[in-house]
Enzyme design. Structure first.
Site, mmCIF file in Angstrom:
data_model
loop_
_atom_site.group_PDB
_atom_site.id
_atom_site.type_symbol
_atom_site.label_atom_id
_atom_site.label_comp_id
_atom_site.label_asym_id
_atom_site.label_seq_id
_atom_site.Cartn_x
_atom_site.Cartn_y
_atom_site.Cartn_z
ATOM 1 N N HIS A 143 0.872 -1.181 0.000
ATOM 2 C CA HIS A 143 0.000 0.000 0.000
ATOM 3 C C HIS A 143 0.903 1.223 0.000
ATOM 4 O O HIS A 143 1.514 1.558 1.021
ATOM 5 C CB HIS A 143 -0.917 0.036 1.234
ATOM 6 N N HIS A 197 1.619 5.330 -2.109
ATOM 7 C CA HIS A 197 1.117 6.357 -3.029
ATOM 8 C C HIS A 197 2.293 6.906 -3.830
ATOM 9 O O HIS A 197 3.197 7.503 -3.248
ATOM 10 C CB HIS A 197 0.454 7.494 -2.249
ATOM 11 N N ARG A 250 1.603 8.900 -6.516
ATOM 12 C CA ARG A 250 1.089 10.155 -7.072
ATOM 13 C C ARG A 250 1.231 10.198 -8.591
ATOM 14 O O ARG A 250 1.226 9.185 -9.250
ATOM 15 C CB ARG A 250 1.786 11.376 -6.430
ATOM 16 N N ASN A 279 -5.740 6.810 -5.876
ATOM 17 C CA ASN A 279 -6.414 8.085 -5.550
ATOM 18 C C ASN A 279 -5.674 9.269 -6.169
ATOM 19 O O ASN A 279 -5.343 10.238 -5.504
ATOM 20 C CB ASN A 279 -6.593 8.264 -4.031
ATOM 21 N N LYS A 294 -10.174 -0.944 -4.764
ATOM 22 C CA LYS A 294 -9.990 -0.168 -3.536
ATOM 23 C C LYS A 294 -11.275 0.505 -3.095
ATOM 24 O O LYS A 294 -11.898 1.243 -3.859
ATOM 25 C CB LYS A 294 -8.920 0.900 -3.801
ATOM 26 N N HIS A 351 -10.128 0.756 2.980
ATOM 27 C CA HIS A 351 -9.809 1.814 3.936
ATOM 28 C C HIS A 351 -10.943 1.770 4.955
ATOM 29 O O HIS A 351 -12.045 2.243 4.691
ATOM 30 C CB HIS A 351 -9.730 3.179 3.234
ATOM 31 N N HIS A 371 -3.851 -0.519 6.427
ATOM 32 C CA HIS A 371 -3.362 0.405 7.463
ATOM 33 C C HIS A 371 -4.236 0.394 8.724
ATOM 34 O O HIS A 371 -4.790 1.418 9.124
ATOM 35 C CB HIS A 371 -3.197 1.836 6.926
ATOM 36 N N ASP A 394 1.690 2.843 3.405
ATOM 37 C CA ASP A 394 0.833 4.015 3.211
ATOM 38 C C ASP A 394 1.681 5.276 3.088
ATOM 39 O O ASP A 394 1.255 6.366 3.495
ATOM 40 C CB ASP A 394 -0.204 4.160 4.344
ATOM 41 N N HIS A 403 3.201 14.552 0.445
ATOM 42 C CA HIS A 403 2.482 15.808 0.169
ATOM 43 C C HIS A 403 3.536 16.907 0.091
ATOM 44 O O HIS A 403 4.333 17.056 1.028
ATOM 45 C CB HIS A 403 1.497 16.125 1.299
ATOM 46 N N ALA A 463 -2.761 18.455 5.246
ATOM 47 C CA ALA A 463 -2.879 17.311 4.343
ATOM 48 C C ALA A 463 -2.511 16.045 5.112
ATOM 49 O O ALA A 463 -1.519 16.026 5.843
ATOM 50 C CB ALA A 463 -1.959 17.485 3.153
HETATM 51 C C1 NCD Z 1 -3.413 9.134 1.864
HETATM 52 C C2 NCD Z 1 -3.029 10.124 0.751
HETATM 53 O O1 NCD Z 1 -2.442 11.159 1.058
HETATM 54 O O2 NCD Z 1 -3.293 9.846 -0.410
HETATM 55 N N1 NCD Z 1 -3.343 9.801 3.130
HETATM 56 C C3 NCD Z 1 -3.181 9.234 4.350
HETATM 57 O O3 NCD Z 1 -3.234 9.954 5.347
HETATM 58 N N2 NCD Z 1 -2.960 7.956 4.489
HETATM 59 C C4 NCD Z 1 -4.766 8.544 1.596
HETATM 60 C C5 NCD Z 1 -5.081 7.323 2.394
HETATM 61 O O4 NCD Z 1 -4.521 6.259 2.150
HETATM 62 O O5 NCD Z 1 -5.895 7.426 3.322
HETATM 63 ZN ZN ZN Z 2 -3.039 5.240 1.571
#
Ligand code: NCD
Ligand code: ZN
Length: 364
Positions: free
Chosen positions: A12, A14, A16, A41, A106, A144, A187, A260, A264, A274
């Site tokens: 898991h 991100h 981006r 996402n 997801k 989630h 998570h 996770d 940001h 964020a």
């Molecule tokens: C994630 C994100 O920034 O895309 N943020 C987070 O706090 N984990 C989204 C998510 O997995 O909830």
């Molecule tokens: Zn996440």
């Protein structure tokens, strides 16, 4: 002291989109990561399986290719789950699974986290043909697990949280309707979720992040450190204890690494902060610290080292049905620090840097 491990899988994360994508992929490769489940996402969301990207939706096919082109071709595995929206159809699931592109879907609680506004309430999916198609095709449901739309003490209090409510009320209903579905509780952060997972069968897996193993909400609140603000929120001591017990249990096969890691470029936003902790470049070191904080001896105890290896490198691939890596990487028990990640769209703060935390482990 060296800990030689098979390269691990982050189930898991991100990555981006845009200019910084290659920097995020590169940080994952540097930390011995052999493959990843890259969250959908993005903006717009990855809510189709194939075809060109357009202004309202991206496809797994195109987003996956973008990650591969940004250096992700060095991974052994790259799974992009399909973002479940009101437009997801059972045909998409059947065709996607047949094409080999669709391995997971997801579930996002609507408006419950970053870019989750396209999510569908879980109750609308219970008994649906989409979940039935996923069950038929062996497509994993990544969840989630937070109840959406809650406010005040229902959202977060000493004895209640959106996650606890979800695992006590929604998840049992999900299993009643779809007992065969393969599910990853992503998570997890609470004792309630850990208990739910431990009582489940072989088709129920879970991921745990480094920050939820290492910290409690008081670490975030004392001095107010926004770097630790992520969703689901960091919880309390008894929750951390339950997570630590779940990951370090000898022989457990259903709980695995999913950082996770959620970069940001700006933590302070118009809406407050964020949500997301960036752990690219430092996740195995942090996971090792989490195991040690839980009492594991990663220097002298072979059973503890085996449990760490299972969690980081073996359980995830087994759950998702691909082989573990045949390559290795080394963790060394000497202190290290993380640095700001300079990338095109602005520097990103890795979690240990943001917390001024010296890690007890380094990458060789
Ligand atoms: C994630 C994100 O920034 O895309 N943020 C987070 O706090 N984990 C989204 C998510 O997995 O909830
Ligand atoms: Zn996440």
């Amino acid at each position: 002291m060296n800990l030689t491990l098979p390269k691990w899988y982050d189930l898991h994360t991100h990555f981006r989109q845009g200019e910084n994508l290659s920097a995020y992929v590169s940080e994952h490769l540097k930390m011995g990561c052999a493959g990843a489940l890259a969250m959908p996402n993005t903006k717009p969301p990855v809510s189709r399986v194939s075809g060109e990207n357009d202004d309202t939706s991206w496809s797994i096919e195109s987003y996956r290719q973008e990650i591969l082109d940004a250096g992700g071709d060095a991974f052994d595995q790259l799974i992009v789950p399909l973002y479940l929206t009101k437009d997801t159809t059972p045909e998409m699931i059947h065709e996607g699974a047949e094409s080999g592109l669709l391995k997971a879907c997801k579930y996002y609680p609507p408006h419950g986290t970053t870019n989750s506004e396209h999510g569908v309430p879980l109750k609308d999916l219970l008994g649906s043909d989409v979940f039935k198609a996923m069950d038929d095709c062996g497509v994993v449901l990544c969840i989630h697990g937070e109840a959406h739309g809650l406010k005040g003490p229902d959202y977060f209090d000493a004895n209640r949280s959106a996650e606890k409510t979800f695992y006590e009320e929604s998840m049992p209903r999900l299993l009643e309707h779809h007992s065969g579905l393969k599910i990853v509780c992503e998570h997890i952060t609470t004792k309630a979720a850990a208990r739910f997972v431990s009582e489940g069968g072989p088709s129920l897996g879970a991921t745990v992040t480094p920050q939820h193993l290492l910290f409690t909400v008081s670490t975030m609140l004392q001095g107010f450190n926004p770097q630790l603000y992520c969703l689901p929120l960091i919880k309390f001591e008894e929750d951390r204890e339950a997570l630590r017990a779940a990951v370090t249990q000898h022989g457990q096969q259903r709980v695995f690494a999913g950082t996770d890691s959620a970069p940001h470029t700006l933590k302070a936003t118009d809406c407050g902060c964020a949500a997301g902790c960036f752990t690219g470049g430092c996740a195995p070191q942090l996971y090792a610290m989490g195991f040690e904080a839980a009492g594991s001896d990663l220097v002298n105890s072979q059973p503890d080292i085996d449990a760490f290896r299972n969690f980081l490198c073996l359980n995830g691939p087994a759950f998702y049905g691909f082989p573990p890596s045949e390559e290795t990487f080394d963790l060394v028990r000497t202190p290290s620090q993380s640095e700001l990640l300079e990338a095109g769209e602005g520097p990103i703060t890795p979690l240990p840097f943001g917390l001024k935390l010296t890690m007890d482990w380094s990458l060789k």
